[in-house]
Design a protein around this motif. Structure first.
Motif, PDB file in Angstrom:
ATOM      1  N   MET B  88       0.830  -1.206   0.000  1.00 62.94           N
ATOM      2  CA  MET B  88       0.000   0.000   0.000  1.00 62.94           C
ATOM      3  C   MET B  88       0.862   1.254   0.000  1.00 62.94           C
ATOM      4  SD  MET B  88      -3.357  -0.997   2.242  1.00 62.94           S
ATOM      5  CE  MET B  88      -2.533  -1.155   3.812  1.00 62.94           C
ATOM      6  N   GLY B  89       1.988   1.187   0.674  1.00 60.65           N
ATOM      7  CA  GLY B  89       2.903   2.313   0.638  1.00 60.65           C
ATOM      8  C   GLY B  89       3.392   2.581  -0.772  1.00 60.65           C
ATOM      9  N   LEU B  90       3.664   1.498  -1.487  1.00 57.40           N
ATOM     10  CA  LEU B  90       4.101   1.615  -2.875  1.00 57.40           C
ATOM     11  C   LEU B  90       3.027   2.296  -3.718  1.00 57.40           C
ATOM     12  CD1 LEU B  90       6.861   0.399  -3.539  1.00 57.40           C
ATOM     13  CD2 LEU B  90       5.699  -1.401  -4.792  1.00 57.40           C
ATOM     14  N   LYS B  91       1.801   1.891  -3.521  1.00 58.97           N
ATOM     15  CA  LYS B  91       0.717   2.491  -4.313  1.00 58.97           C
ATOM     16  C   LYS B  91       0.560   3.969  -3.980  1.00 58.97           C
ATOM     17  CE  LYS B  91      -4.122   2.317  -5.600  1.00 58.97           C
ATOM     18  NZ  LYS B  91      -3.819   2.817  -6.950  1.00 58.97           N
ATOM     19  N   LEU B  92       0.619   4.291  -2.706  1.00 55.62           N
ATOM     20  CA  LEU B  92       0.465   5.692  -2.319  1.00 55.62           C
ATOM     21  C   LEU B  92       1.632   6.536  -2.827  1.00 55.62           C
ATOM     22  CD1 LEU B  92      -1.025   5.355   1.262  1.00 55.62           C
ATOM     23  CD2 LEU B  92      -2.084   6.434  -0.729  1.00 55.62           C
ATOM     24  N   ALA B  93       2.773   5.899  -3.019  1.00 59.92           N
ATOM     25  CA  ALA B  93       3.934   6.625  -3.531  1.00 59.92           C
ATOM     26  C   ALA B  93       3.901   6.736  -5.050  1.00 59.92           C
ATOM     27  CB  ALA B  93       5.225   5.934  -3.088  1.00 59.92           C
ATOM     28  N   GLY B  94       2.875   6.173  -5.683  1.00 59.61           N
ATOM     29  CA  GLY B  94       2.774   6.247  -7.132  1.00 59.61           C
ATOM     30  C   GLY B  94       3.724   5.319  -7.851  1.00 59.61           C
ATOM     31  N   GLU B  95       4.084   4.212  -7.197  1.00 60.28           N
ATOM     32  CA  GLU B  95       5.021   3.282  -7.817  1.00 60.28           C
ATOM     33  C   GLU B  95       4.413   1.913  -8.070  1.00 60.28           C
ATOM     34  OE1 GLU B  95       8.724   3.146  -5.652  1.00 60.28           O
ATOM     35  OE2 GLU B  95       8.502   5.252  -5.103  1.00 60.28           O
ATOM     36  N   MET B  96       3.097   1.838  -7.929  1.00 54.62           N
ATOM     37  CA  MET B  96       2.450   0.543  -8.161  1.00 54.62           C
ATOM     38  C   MET B  96       1.732   0.580  -9.497  1.00 54.62           C
ATOM     39  SD  MET B  96       1.703  -2.503  -7.192  1.00 54.62           S
ATOM     40  CE  MET B  96       2.074  -2.608  -5.445  1.00 54.62           C
ATOM     41  N   PRO B  97       2.285  -0.088 -10.516  1.00 51.93           N
ATOM     42  CA  PRO B  97       1.638  -0.094 -11.829  1.00 51.93           C
ATOM     43  C   PRO B  97       0.260  -0.719 -11.724  1.00 51.93           C
ATOM     44  CG  PRO B  97       3.335  -1.774 -11.723  1.00 51.93           C
ATOM     45  CD  PRO B  97       3.468  -0.946 -10.473  1.00 51.93           C
ATOM     46  N   SER B  98      -0.708  -0.094 -12.370  1.00 49.50           N
ATOM     47  CA  SER B  98      -2.065  -0.628 -12.321  1.00 49.50           C
ATOM     48  C   SER B  98      -2.481  -1.083 -13.700  1.00 49.50           C
ATOM     49  CB  SER B  98      -3.036   0.415 -11.790  1.00 49.50           C
ATOM     50  OG  SER B  98      -3.444   1.291 -12.805  1.00 49.50           O
ATOM     51  N   LEU B  99      -2.822  -2.347 -13.798  1.00 43.75           N
ATOM     52  CA  LEU B  99      -3.248  -2.898 -15.077  1.00 43.75           C
ATOM     53  C   LEU B  99      -4.743  -3.135 -15.037  1.00 43.75           C
ATOM     54  CD1 LEU B  99      -0.419  -5.492 -15.712  1.00 43.75           C
ATOM     55  CD2 LEU B  99      -0.539  -3.090 -16.312  1.00 43.75           C
ATOM     56  N   MET B 167      -7.003  11.710  -1.793  1.00 46.56           N
ATOM     57  CA  MET B 167      -7.590  12.895  -2.420  1.00 46.56           C
ATOM     58  C   MET B 167      -8.288  13.794  -1.393  1.00 46.56           C
ATOM     59  SD  MET B 167      -9.312  11.698  -5.996  1.00 46.56           S
ATOM     60  CE  MET B 167     -10.579  12.917  -5.607  1.00 46.56           C
ATOM     61  N   GLY B 168      -8.887  13.165  -0.392  1.00 47.13           N
ATOM     62  CA  GLY B 168      -9.589  13.942   0.624  1.00 47.13           C
ATOM     63  C   GLY B 168      -8.667  14.835   1.420  1.00 47.13           C
ATOM     64  N   ASP B 169      -7.388  14.442   1.455  1.00 47.55           N
ATOM     65  CA  ASP B 169      -6.357  15.280   2.053  1.00 47.55           C
ATOM     66  C   ASP B 169      -6.544  15.459   3.560  1.00 47.55           C
ATOM     67  OD1 ASP B 169      -4.039  16.171   1.099  1.00 47.55           O
ATOM     68  OD2 ASP B 169      -4.700  18.197   0.610  1.00 47.55           O
ATOM     69  N   LEU B 170      -7.243  14.551   4.180  1.00 52.82           N
ATOM     70  CA  LEU B 170      -7.463  14.650   5.623  1.00 52.82           C
ATOM     71  C   LEU B 170      -6.450  13.824   6.399  1.00 52.82           C
ATOM     72  CD1 LEU B 170     -11.341  14.584   6.131  1.00 52.82           C
ATOM     73  CD2 LEU B 170      -9.728  16.295   6.975  1.00 52.82           C
ATOM     74  N   TYR B 171      -5.847  12.847   5.737  1.00 50.71           N
ATOM     75  CA  TYR B 171      -4.981  11.916   6.453  1.00 50.71           C
ATOM     76  C   TYR B 171      -3.626  11.799   5.766  1.00 50.71           C
ATOM     77  CZ  TYR B 171      -9.566  10.716   8.266  1.00 50.71           C
ATOM     78  OH  TYR B 171     -10.814  10.777   8.812  1.00 50.71           O
ATOM     79  N   SER B 172      -2.623  11.554   6.553  1.00 46.70           N
ATOM     80  CA  SER B 172      -1.294  11.319   5.999  1.00 46.70           C
ATOM     81  C   SER B 172      -1.245   9.918   5.399  1.00 46.70           C
ATOM     82  CB  SER B 172      -0.248  11.440   7.097  1.00 46.70           C
ATOM     83  OG  SER B 172      -0.357  10.340   7.983  1.00 46.70           O
ATOM     84  N   ASN B 173      -0.222   9.687   4.579  1.00 44.81           N
ATOM     85  CA  ASN B 173      -0.085   8.365   3.984  1.00 44.81           C
ATOM     86  C   ASN B 173      -0.024   7.274   5.041  1.00 44.81           C
ATOM     87  OD1 ASN B 173      -0.113   9.593   1.539  1.00 44.81           O
ATOM     88  ND2 ASN B 173       1.921   8.908   0.883  1.00 44.81           N
ATOM     89  N   ASP B 174       0.709   7.524   6.104  1.00 46.82           N
ATOM     90  CA  ASP B 174       0.814   6.526   7.163  1.00 46.82           C
ATOM     91  C   ASP B 174      -0.535   6.236   7.809  1.00 46.82           C
ATOM     92  OD1 ASP B 174       3.429   5.939   6.860  1.00 46.82           O
ATOM     93  OD2 ASP B 174       4.150   7.050   8.619  1.00 46.82           O
ATOM     94  N   GLU B 175      -1.290   7.292   8.037  1.00 48.90           N
ATOM     95  CA  GLU B 175      -2.613   7.095   8.630  1.00 48.90           C
ATOM     96  C   GLU B 175      -3.516   6.295   7.702  1.00 48.90           C
ATOM     97  OE1 GLU B 175      -3.096  11.093  11.403  1.00 48.90           O
ATOM     98  OE2 GLU B 175      -3.444  11.238   9.245  1.00 48.90           O
ATOM     99  N   ILE B 176      -3.422   6.597   6.408  1.00 46.11           N
ATOM    100  CA  ILE B 176      -4.247   5.873   5.441  1.00 46.11           C
ATOM    101  C   ILE B 176      -3.893   4.395   5.447  1.00 46.11           C
ATOM    102  CG2 ILE B 176      -4.722   5.614   2.982  1.00 46.11           C
ATOM    103  CD1 ILE B 176      -4.404   8.646   2.696  1.00 46.11           C
ATOM    104  N   VAL B 177      -2.600   4.118   5.427  1.00 51.24           N
ATOM    105  CA  VAL B 177      -2.167   2.720   5.417  1.00 51.24           C
ATOM    106  C   VAL B 177      -2.664   2.007   6.672  1.00 51.24           C
ATOM    107  CG1 VAL B 177      -0.159   1.227   5.613  1.00 51.24           C
ATOM    108  CG2 VAL B 177      -0.183   3.060   3.921  1.00 51.24           C
TER     109      VAL B 177
END
Lengths: 192, 192
Positions: B88-99, B167-177
């Motif tokens: 999930m960290g990878l995805k939030l960092a924009g490094e998870m390719p989505s097919l 997108m909601g911008d209410l939570y940090s990446n860590d909180e989201i994970v």
DNA sequence: GTCTATAGGAGGATAGAC
DNA sequence: GTCTATCCTCCTATAGAC
């Protein structure tokens, strides 16, 4: 009859969106599926994006009707479970249009659609109220922000786990729905 | 250096796949992002599908390396949680390719790729063993079929809840994970 | 192996007759 | 409003020089 034809178009778009996704669906295919010429399609809907938006509005109306039909005296948590179950059944039946969560031009088109946004707001408000009620009643974990619960429920409508399990051909649609519903609400961990 | 260049290509593909998805990513963009001509790209990879496959193999290798680096004596359930957290960290960092899970021509290309299929099998086998161990140890619910658990964990890599919350911008990446990890393993229901 | 230039084709959208 | 025929852009892939 104009409305009947547009309904047939939307139904085709719905099915094709569910089957191939927005980018892979071509307007030629839609026209062929409906059985009319492509130019005729464009007399009804001005663009491919409008076609997709109409399909989304259509399923949202169905969702609103489903919510309306739920017994008013049922517990909030049971209404939520019913909606998610219904949603997953729709997806397994190939009637849940799937849009890319990334395509920005489509996103803006959707956000500019009054019908779509109004429906989405209405749905979210009603589900949100049930979520807060279920939390207050001790059914849902009150530590999870309601918006996170809402997104998690919405996400069941496009959960790839459903199609993966369906492809494996080991479980019936009902079993799959029960399974995913359980992991969604009860989690993967053992309950002590 | 040939390998360094191919690595740069794969990195660009990775990022663009994560950002726009397979269908919306164009080979021209990849070439521009890498800083070479499109024709040069095709000297390294024979088709767009091969580009995507290479990106997938790349992240799978990273996942395998992550698994290798996990402390051997840790409990199975903790290893599983770590992997999902990393994903999930990878995805939030924009490094998870989505097919797209639907595009059939890409699917067949992937299934014909030895590297991809071997990596996927290896990953699934190792995760599957941990899943069964965690169930035997009473950490994971033994009533859920292991394959359903595996799919559910895989699905976190493309969970739209992550981007919605971001997108909601209410939570940090860590909180989201942490939030999504909790709903995944503990469920939405209140724990009694 | 890198480039410029272009082939070849798919797909969204439109013209204009009926 | 339906059709046939066509436009035009974009995109994958390749030719061929250096």
């Amino acid at each position: 009859m104009l409305l009947a034809r547009e309904d047939a178009i939307i139904q085709s778009v719905n099915r094709l969106l569910a089957e191939k996704g927005y980018e892979s669906m071509t307007v030629d295919e839609v026209a062929a599926d409906v059985g009319i010429a492509k130019a005729s399609l464009y007399k009804h809907f001005p663009s491919k994006e409008d076609l997709a938006a109409a399909a989304m509005v259509s399923v949202m109306r169905r969702a609103q009707a489903f919510l309306d039909a739920l017994p008013a005296q049922a517990a909030a948590i049971e209404k939520l479970r019913s909606v998610v179950r219904w949603t997953m059944g729709l997806k397994l039946a190939g009637e849940m249009p799937s849009l890319p969560s990334q395509n920005s031009s489509l996103r803006t088109a959707l956000m500019e659609s009054r019908d779509y946004m109004d429906g989405l707001m209405d749905l979210s408000d009603r589900l949100g109220a049930w979520i807060e009620a279920a939390q207050a009643q001790g059914a849902l974990n009150p530590k999870i922000p309601p918006v996170a619960v809402l997104y998690t429920l919405y996400a069941r409508a496009c959960d790839p786990v459903l199609e993966f399990l369906k492809m494996g051909d080991l479980y019936s649609n009902d079993e799959i729905v029960t399974l995913v519903l359980s992991t969604c609400f009860d989690g993967l961990n053992a309950r002590s």
